[in-house]
Design a protein around this motif. Structure first.
Motif, PDB file in Angstrom:
ATOM      1  N   ASP A  88       0.833  -1.208   0.000  1.00 30.32           N
ATOM      2  CA  ASP A  88       0.000   0.000   0.000  1.00 30.32           C
ATOM      3  C   ASP A  88       0.865   1.254   0.000  1.00 30.32           C
ATOM      4  O   ASP A  88       0.581   2.224  -0.714  1.00 30.32           O
ATOM      5  CB  ASP A  88      -0.911   0.012   1.224  1.00 30.32           C
ATOM      6  CG  ASP A  88      -1.964  -1.089   1.192  1.00 30.32           C
ATOM      7  OD1 ASP A  88      -2.214  -1.657   0.115  1.00 30.32           O
ATOM      8  OD2 ASP A  88      -2.534  -1.387   2.267  1.00 30.32           O
ATOM      9  N   PHE A 103      -6.193   7.832   7.817  1.00 32.46           N
ATOM     10  CA  PHE A 103      -6.890   7.056   6.803  1.00 32.46           C
ATOM     11  C   PHE A 103      -7.209   5.677   7.373  1.00 32.46           C
ATOM     12  O   PHE A 103      -6.306   4.919   7.723  1.00 32.46           O
ATOM     13  CB  PHE A 103      -6.031   6.899   5.545  1.00 32.46           C
ATOM     14  CG  PHE A 103      -5.691   8.208   4.869  1.00 32.46           C
ATOM     15  CD1 PHE A 103      -6.670   8.945   4.229  1.00 32.46           C
ATOM     16  CD2 PHE A 103      -4.393   8.698   4.885  1.00 32.46           C
ATOM     17  CE1 PHE A 103      -6.370  10.150   3.613  1.00 32.46           C
ATOM     18  CE2 PHE A 103      -4.077   9.901   4.266  1.00 32.46           C
ATOM     19  CZ  PHE A 103      -5.065  10.631   3.630  1.00 32.46           C
ATOM     20  N   LEU A 146      -9.199   1.859   7.003  1.00 31.72           N
ATOM     21  CA  LEU A 146      -9.547   0.899   5.960  1.00 31.72           C
ATOM     22  C   LEU A 146     -11.047   0.648   5.905  1.00 31.72           C
ATOM     23  O   LEU A 146     -11.605   0.427   4.831  1.00 31.72           O
ATOM     24  CB  LEU A 146      -8.810  -0.423   6.186  1.00 31.72           C
ATOM     25  CG  LEU A 146      -7.278  -0.332   6.294  1.00 31.72           C
ATOM     26  CD1 LEU A 146      -6.684  -1.717   6.491  1.00 31.72           C
ATOM     27  CD2 LEU A 146      -6.686   0.338   5.060  1.00 31.72           C
ATOM     28  N   LEU A 206     -11.261   4.914   3.677  1.00 32.36           N
ATOM     29  CA  LEU A 206     -10.868   4.751   2.280  1.00 32.36           C
ATOM     30  C   LEU A 206     -11.818   3.824   1.527  1.00 32.36           C
ATOM     31  O   LEU A 206     -12.376   2.884   2.114  1.00 32.36           O
ATOM     32  CB  LEU A 206      -9.454   4.171   2.199  1.00 32.36           C
ATOM     33  CG  LEU A 206      -8.328   5.053   2.718  1.00 32.36           C
ATOM     34  CD1 LEU A 206      -7.018   4.267   2.747  1.00 32.36           C
ATOM     35  CD2 LEU A 206      -8.181   6.299   1.855  1.00 32.36           C
ATOM     36  N   PRO A 207     -12.002   4.066   0.231  1.00 33.32           N
ATOM     37  CA  PRO A 207     -12.668   3.057  -0.594  1.00 33.32           C
ATOM     38  C   PRO A 207     -11.883   1.745  -0.560  1.00 33.32           C
ATOM     39  O   PRO A 207     -10.695   1.729  -0.197  1.00 33.32           O
ATOM     40  CB  PRO A 207     -12.633   3.671  -2.000  1.00 33.32           C
ATOM     41  CG  PRO A 207     -12.404   5.131  -1.795  1.00 33.32           C
ATOM     42  CD  PRO A 207     -11.590   5.252  -0.538  1.00 33.32           C
ATOM     43  N   ILE A 257      -9.547  -1.173  -1.076  1.00 33.78           N
ATOM     44  CA  ILE A 257      -8.203  -1.131  -1.651  1.00 33.78           C
ATOM     45  C   ILE A 257      -7.988  -2.311  -2.597  1.00 33.78           C
ATOM     46  O   ILE A 257      -8.112  -3.474  -2.202  1.00 33.78           O
ATOM     47  CB  ILE A 257      -7.138  -1.145  -0.540  1.00 33.78           C
ATOM     48  CG1 ILE A 257      -7.206   0.145   0.275  1.00 33.78           C
ATOM     49  CG2 ILE A 257      -5.736  -1.346  -1.119  1.00 33.78           C
ATOM     50  CD1 ILE A 257      -6.289   0.168   1.473  1.00 33.78           C
ATOM     51  N   TYR A 283     -13.714  -6.105   5.571  1.00 34.65           N
ATOM     52  CA  TYR A 283     -14.369  -5.959   4.272  1.00 34.65           C
ATOM     53  C   TYR A 283     -15.550  -6.908   4.092  1.00 34.65           C
ATOM     54  O   TYR A 283     -16.135  -6.958   2.995  1.00 34.65           O
ATOM     55  CB  TYR A 283     -13.362  -6.187   3.144  1.00 34.65           C
ATOM     56  CG  TYR A 283     -12.442  -5.015   2.871  1.00 34.65           C
ATOM     57  CD1 TYR A 283     -12.791  -3.714   3.210  1.00 34.65           C
ATOM     58  CD2 TYR A 283     -11.205  -5.206   2.251  1.00 34.65           C
ATOM     59  CE1 TYR A 283     -11.946  -2.644   2.954  1.00 34.65           C
ATOM     60  CE2 TYR A 283     -10.350  -4.143   1.992  1.00 34.65           C
ATOM     61  CZ  TYR A 283     -10.721  -2.866   2.341  1.00 34.65           C
ATOM     62  OH  TYR A 283      -9.877  -1.807   2.080  1.00 34.65           O
ATOM     63  N   HIS A 292      -9.718   4.647  -6.877  1.00 35.88           N
ATOM     64  CA  HIS A 292     -10.359   5.663  -6.038  1.00 35.88           C
ATOM     65  C   HIS A 292      -9.688   5.798  -4.677  1.00 35.88           C
ATOM     66  O   HIS A 292      -9.611   6.893  -4.122  1.00 35.88           O
ATOM     67  CB  HIS A 292     -11.849   5.347  -5.862  1.00 35.88           C
ATOM     68  CG  HIS A 292     -12.697   5.767  -7.016  1.00 35.88           C
ATOM     69  ND1 HIS A 292     -14.054   5.954  -6.920  1.00 35.88           N
ATOM     70  CD2 HIS A 292     -12.374   6.063  -8.306  1.00 35.88           C
ATOM     71  CE1 HIS A 292     -14.530   6.331  -8.092  1.00 35.88           C
ATOM     72  NE2 HIS A 292     -13.533   6.392  -8.950  1.00 35.88           N
ATOM     73  N   TRP A 293      -9.184   4.687  -4.129  1.00 31.51           N
ATOM     74  CA  TRP A 293      -8.552   4.778  -2.802  1.00 31.51           C
ATOM     75  C   TRP A 293      -7.284   5.608  -2.864  1.00 31.51           C
ATOM     76  O   TRP A 293      -7.010   6.398  -1.951  1.00 31.51           O
ATOM     77  CB  TRP A 293      -8.282   3.373  -2.247  1.00 31.51           C
ATOM     78  CG  TRP A 293      -7.169   2.598  -2.896  1.00 31.51           C
ATOM     79  CD1 TRP A 293      -7.224   1.903  -4.065  1.00 31.51           C
ATOM     80  CD2 TRP A 293      -5.844   2.421  -2.379  1.00 31.51           C
ATOM     81  NE1 TRP A 293      -6.007   1.301  -4.326  1.00 31.51           N
ATOM     82  CE2 TRP A 293      -5.151   1.599  -3.315  1.00 31.51           C
ATOM     83  CE3 TRP A 293      -5.174   2.862  -1.238  1.00 31.51           C
ATOM     84  CZ2 TRP A 293      -3.805   1.230  -3.129  1.00 31.51           C
ATOM     85  CZ3 TRP A 293      -3.857   2.489  -1.062  1.00 31.51           C
ATOM     86  CH2 TRP A 293      -3.187   1.682  -1.989  1.00 31.51           C
ATOM     87  N   THR A 327      -8.239   9.294  -3.203  1.00 21.80           N
ATOM     88  CA  THR A 327      -8.707   9.827  -1.923  1.00 21.80           C
ATOM     89  C   THR A 327      -7.537  10.281  -1.057  1.00 21.80           C
ATOM     90  O   THR A 327      -7.549  11.369  -0.472  1.00 21.80           O
ATOM     91  CB  THR A 327      -9.535   8.766  -1.173  1.00 21.80           C
ATOM     92  OG1 THR A 327     -10.689   8.434  -1.955  1.00 21.80           O
ATOM     93  CG2 THR A 327      -9.966   9.273   0.196  1.00 21.80           C
TER      94      THR A 327
END
Length: 366
Positions: free
Chosen positions: A19, A138, A140, A162-163, A165, A296, A349-350, A353
Motif C-alpha cells: 500500500d 486514513f 480501511l 478509504l474506498p 483497496i 471488508y 479511487h482509494w 482519496t
C-alpha cells in the motif's frame, strides 16, 4: 510538494508495504517529489521515488520502532518536507495510514504499564490518535474507524475511511487472464471439479483449519490452500483423510488465476482488519464466504456475492454456507460478476482519496 512516506520495513512487502509503495507512486505520478523512509529497502528499485534507509538503535522490536519514529521525524524536518504520511506509528505525522489493529484495544491493565514493549507501543499509538494529536488518519473500514473513535475520543473530522483497496497489478491480471478452463488445466484441475480456495498467512488466523473441518460435510468439494507453509497443515489433512481432496500451494503472483479457477473463496478468518483478498476475489468474479470479523465482510454482503458468517464463529455455519453457495452457485456467480464490473468503475479511487487529502490538508496547503 515534497512528500515523505514512512514504513518500517519496506523489504517485507506485505499488505501495508505494498500500500505504501502504491501511494508513493500515485503521488509521484501527480508531480510530487516523494521520499520513502524505511529500515530495509525493497530488492527492486523504484525509479520515481527516493528510498532512504534509516539506521535504528535497540535490540528489541519496540526499541527499534521507537527509534525509527524519531529518525523519521528528524529526517523529514531536516529535509524541510511539506507533508509526512506514516504507515507505521510516527507521533507527529501529518497523515497516518491505519493498517494495524489498535494496541489500546489489545492491551489493558497493569501489564500495559509495566511491560516495556507494551508501554512503548501504546505511547507511539497515543502520539497519533490522542485528542491532542493533529494527524489526519486514513482508515480501511468504518468498523475500524469507529473502534478508534471510541477508544481515543477521536475527532471524526480527523478520520477518513478509504474506498476498498485493490492494487493495479490485480486489475491488470484480471484483464490478462486466460479463461477458467485453461487456468484449471494448468493447475491440474478437472473442468467440472467443484473447487474451494483459501489464501493467507498465517494459516490459523485465516481459518485454514476451519475450512478443512468443513470439507468433511461436502465430499464432492476440492480445496486449495495457498500461501502458508505452517507445519500443522499437512498432518491435519492426513488426520482428516483429505489427502485426495486438498492441495497445498505456496504463495505466488498467480493469486488472480487461483481465484478465477475456484468456484468459491473461503475466508473464515479469526482476525482481519480489512481483508484485501476479499476485494480481489470479488474483482475476479468469485463468490465469497467470510467470517463476520473481517473488515471488508460488509462489501460481500452489500454485493450479495457470497455469505457473511455470524459471530461468534460456529463450524456448522460454515458447512451450511458452503452448501448454500454450491446449491445457488449460478446466482452467486452472477452477483460476483456484477461486483467485478462495479469495481472496474472505481479503479484507483482509494489512491485518489489519499492524494487529494494530502494535497488539500498538508501543512503547506493549510
Amino acid at each position: 510538494m515534497r512528500v515523505t512516506l514512512a514504513v518500517f520495513q519496506l523489504a517485507k512487502l506485505g499488505g501495508k508495504e505494498r500500500d505504501c509503495l502504491a501511494v508513493a507512486r500515485a503521488l509521484a505520478a501527480r508531480g510530487h517529489a516523494v521520499t520513502v523512509l524505511t529500515t530495509a529497502a525493497p530488492a527492486r528499485p523504484e525509479p520515481q521515488l527516493q528510498v532512504v534507509v534509516l539506521p535504528t538503535t535497540g535490540n528489541a522490536n519496540h526499541a527499534r520502532t521507537t527509534s525509527f519514529a524519531a529518525a523519521v521525524r528528524a529526517h523529514h524536518a531536516a529535509a524541510r518536507g511539506d507533508a509526512l504520511l506514516a504507515f507505521d506509528r510516527v507521533p507527529g505525522a501529518d497523515f497516518f495510514f491505519a493498517a494495524d489493529p489498535s494496541y489500546t484495544l489489545r492491551y489493558s491493565g497493569l501489564l500495559s504499564r509495566l511491560m516495556p514493549r507494551r508501554r512503548a507501543m501504546l505511547a507511539l499509538e497515543r502520539g497519533i490518535y490522542d485528542v491532542t494529536a493533529k494527524s489526519q488518519i486514513f482508515f480501511l473500514t468504518m468498523r475500524q474507524r469507529d473502534e478508534y473513535v471510541a477508544a481515543y475520543r477521536l475527532d471524526p473530522a480527523r478520520a477518513a475511511v478509504l474506498p476498498l483497496i485493490l492494487h493495479e497489478e490485480r486489475y491488470a491480471a484480471v484483464a490478462a487472464r486466460d479463461d477458467k478452463a485453461q487456468i484449471r488445466a494448468r493447475l491440474g484441475l478437472a473442468p467440472d471439479a467443484l473447487v474451494a480456495l483459501c489464501i493467507g498467512i498465517p494459516a490459523k488466523r485465516k481459518g485454514f483449519d476451519r475450512a478443512l473441518a468443513a470439507l468433511a460435510a461436502h465430499p464432492r468439494l476440492q480445496l486449495i490452500l495457498a500461501g502458508s507453509s505452517d507445519g500443522w497443515i499437512t498432518p491435519r489433512i492426513r488426520q482428516l483423510g483429505l489427502q485426495d481432496r486438498v492441495r497445498v500451494l505456496p504463495y505466488g503472483a498467480d493469486v488472480v488465476d487461483l481465484l478465477s479457477a475456484a468456484d468459491v473463496f473461503l475466508h473464515p478468518a479469526r482476525e482481519e482488519a480489512a481483508g484485501v483478498v476479499l476485494g480481489e476475489a470479488l474483482l475476479a468474479g468469485t463468490p465469497v464466504i467470510v467470517s463476520g470479523v473481517c473488515g471488508y465482510a460488509p462489501e460481500v454482503a452489500r454485493a450479495g456475492a457470497g455469505i457473511v458468517l455470524a459471530e461468534p464463529f460456529q463450524a456448522e455455519d460454515l458447512a451450511r454456507a458452503i452448501g448454500e453457495v454450491i446449491d445457488r452457485l449460478p446466482e452467486f456467480r452472477q452477483a460476483a460478476a456484477a461486483e467485478s464490473a462495479r469495481l472496474q468503475q472505481v479503479r484507483g479511487h482509494w489512491l485518489a482519496t489519499i492524494a487529494d487529502k494530502v494535497e488539500t490538508l498538508a501543512p503547506r496547503a493549510r
